[in-house]
Design an enzyme around this catalytic site. Structure first.
Site, PDB file in Angstrom:
ATOM      1  N   GLN A  91       4.794 -50.522  16.484  1.00  0.00           N
ATOM      2  CA  GLN A  91       3.410 -50.285  16.105  1.00  0.00           C
ATOM      3  C   GLN A  91       2.615 -49.884  17.358  1.00  0.00           C
ATOM      4  O   GLN A  91       3.085 -49.061  18.124  1.00  0.00           O
ATOM      5  CB  GLN A  91       2.837 -51.505  15.380  1.00  0.00           C
ATOM      6  CG  GLN A  91       3.495 -51.754  14.025  1.00  0.00           C
ATOM      7  CD  GLN A  91       3.204 -50.668  12.988  1.00  0.00           C
ATOM      8  OE1 GLN A  91       2.351 -49.795  13.171  1.00  0.00           O
ATOM      9  NE2 GLN A  91       3.923 -50.699  11.881  1.00  0.00           N
ATOM     10  N   SER A  92       1.458 -50.475  17.623  1.00  0.00           N
ATOM     11  CA  SER A  92       0.579 -49.910  18.649  1.00  0.00           C
ATOM     12  C   SER A  92       0.991 -50.196  20.084  1.00  0.00           C
ATOM     13  O   SER A  92       0.338 -49.698  21.006  1.00  0.00           O
ATOM     14  CB  SER A  92      -0.860 -50.373  18.419  1.00  0.00           C
ATOM     15  OG  SER A  92      -1.382 -49.731  17.269  1.00  0.00           O
ATOM     16  N   VAL A  93       2.056 -50.954  20.322  1.00  0.00           N
ATOM     17  CA  VAL A  93       2.614 -50.980  21.671  1.00  0.00           C
ATOM     18  C   VAL A  93       3.085 -49.575  22.032  1.00  0.00           C
ATOM     19  O   VAL A  93       3.162 -49.205  23.204  1.00  0.00           O
ATOM     20  CB  VAL A  93       3.761 -52.003  21.781  1.00  0.00           C
ATOM     21  CG1 VAL A  93       4.375 -51.989  23.172  1.00  0.00           C
ATOM     22  CG2 VAL A  93       3.247 -53.414  21.479  1.00  0.00           C
ATOM     23  N   LYS A  95       1.376 -47.038  21.870  1.00  0.00           N
ATOM     24  CA  LYS A  95       0.281 -46.391  22.584  1.00  0.00           C
ATOM     25  C   LYS A  95       0.449 -46.530  24.097  1.00  0.00           C
ATOM     26  O   LYS A  95       0.212 -45.583  24.863  1.00  0.00           O
ATOM     27  CB  LYS A  95      -1.052 -46.986  22.138  1.00  0.00           C
ATOM     28  CG  LYS A  95      -1.425 -46.708  20.684  1.00  0.00           C
ATOM     29  CD  LYS A  95      -2.730 -47.388  20.323  1.00  0.00           C
ATOM     30  CE  LYS A  95      -3.263 -46.931  18.965  1.00  0.00           C
ATOM     31  NZ  LYS A  95      -2.437 -47.342  17.824  1.00  0.00           N
TER      32      LYS A  95
END
Length: 374
Positions: A91-93, A95
């Site tokens: 998921q947003s890791v 980013k």
């Protein structure tokens, strides 16, 4: 896709079976992770007014895997519902990984934080992206409208955006991701307050592909994954037309997530070789009043210290000390903690996208481990 699933635990390790993906190939050389394990199972973890053991904390917060590296050595490792070879969505890791790639291309002179988005994406000229810089994307300070405060609100703009990107089942009349981005509107000036919006990272990935002339997956493999010495191939989920879902679509093993954090702990170097420019990593150690003030007005600042801010797709708790994290919904985290020389990698499968209690318990566990080791 994830938050609409009836079985999150299955979905987080089978995402490429639900969404198209591209392989991120590892290289021939694997960076070693020596082991000297420490018994931390009974370490007391306090969250709010409740204290429990580390083992209980991991179980109660739906952790799938938890790994701690100190000074380059694995000192604690638990696989609860996954295996060492399991590829788990970040998921947003993702980013934070994408921003590391920005740093590499900045070092190569292919892109610069001050570049305007339409400088790389000419089809966005004359749109809401005029005046938006790469730095604005990195710091979540672009002025575009994309309310991401509730992942489960089907009437929200972000829910529509995630559907367009392919995270959720698309409707027949949904535009392409690129057309959707071009038609977005402004809610304020670029460079204003921090507001977390995943679509900004997707635009960042699009800029990286255009600046390099390469697909994101192969670009990341050659610049980050292979030089880092990853132990397994990774996957990058793709939206319609092969659009790279860098806002949350990297799927990796627990040990390779820890290797990524270790690279930042070591100033961007792996086995004595510089992968991410040292000056890029050092940006996370430089606080400034403008970023702190821009972050302070956000609801995301409430559980963070007054020194906190967001930069280069990382949540920086204390720049001077060198404490920062990548976070992802459903309980993903990589924590870089310079004072204890530790990296903590956590993969989870919270039933709902965000759970405040599980998030606090996860942070409590990570920081308690660092304190005990440090």
């Amino acid at each position: 896709m994830i938050w609409g699933s009836k079985d999150v635990r299955w979905t987080v390790s089978h995402s490429r079976e639900l969404v198209p993906s591209a392989a991120v190939r590892r290289g021939e050389r694997v960076s070693p992770l020596p082991r000297a394990l420490v018994d931390l199972d009974d370490l007391p973890i306090t969250a709010g007014d409740v204290t429990m053991s580390l083992t209980e904390a991991l179980q109660q917060s739906d952790v799938d895997g938890f790994l701690v590296i100190q000074r380059g050595t694995v000192v604690f490792e638990r696989y609860l519902t996954m295996q060492p070879e399991t590829s788990h969505i970040l998921q947003s890791v993702s980013k934070s990984m994408t921003a590391a790639l920005v740093g590499v291309l900045v070092g190569e002179g292919r892109i610069h934080p001050d570049d305007l988005v339409p400088d790389h994406l000419s089809e966005l000229a004359g749109s809401c992206w005029d005046g938006c810089t790469i730095e604005h994307l990195l710091d979540m300070r672009a002025g575009v409208a994309f309310n991401e405060t509730d992942y489960e609100d089907e009437a929200s703009e972000s829910y529509r955006g995630f559907r367009v990107l392919g995270w959720l089942p698309r409707l027949e009349d949904d535009p392409s991701p690129t057309d959707y981005i071009a038609a977005m509107s402004l809610q304020g000036p670029h460079g204003g307050p921090f507001e977390y919006r995943s679509i900004l990272t997707d635009v960042l990935g699009w800029c990286l592909e255009r600046a390099s002339g390469e697909p994101l997956a192969s670009l990341f493999a050659s610049r980050i994954w292979q030089p880092m010495g990853a132990g397994h191939d990774a996957d990058l989920l793709l939206g319609p037309g092969g659009f790279p879902l860098v806002d949350g679509g990297f799927c990796v093993t627990l040990a390779d997530l820890a290797r990524f954090g270790l690279m930042f702990l070591q100033g961007g170097a792996v086995d004595g070789r510089q992968v991410v420019p040292a000056e890029w990593v050092q940006r996370l150690r430089s606080a400034d009043a403008d970023r702190i003030e821009a972050f302070r007005s956000s609801p995301d600042s409430h559980d963070m210290p007054p020194t906190a801010f967001y930069r280069d797709q990382w949540w920086v708790r204390d720049a001077e000390a060198g404490i920062y994290s990548g976070y992802g919904i459903h309980g993903q985290q990589v924590l870089v903690h310079q004072p204890s020389e530790c990296v903590v990698a956590r993969m989870s499968s919270w039933p709902r996208p965000w759970d405040d209690d599980a998030a606090r318990l996860g942070d409590a566990a990570a920081f308690a481990v660092c304190a005990a080791l440090g």
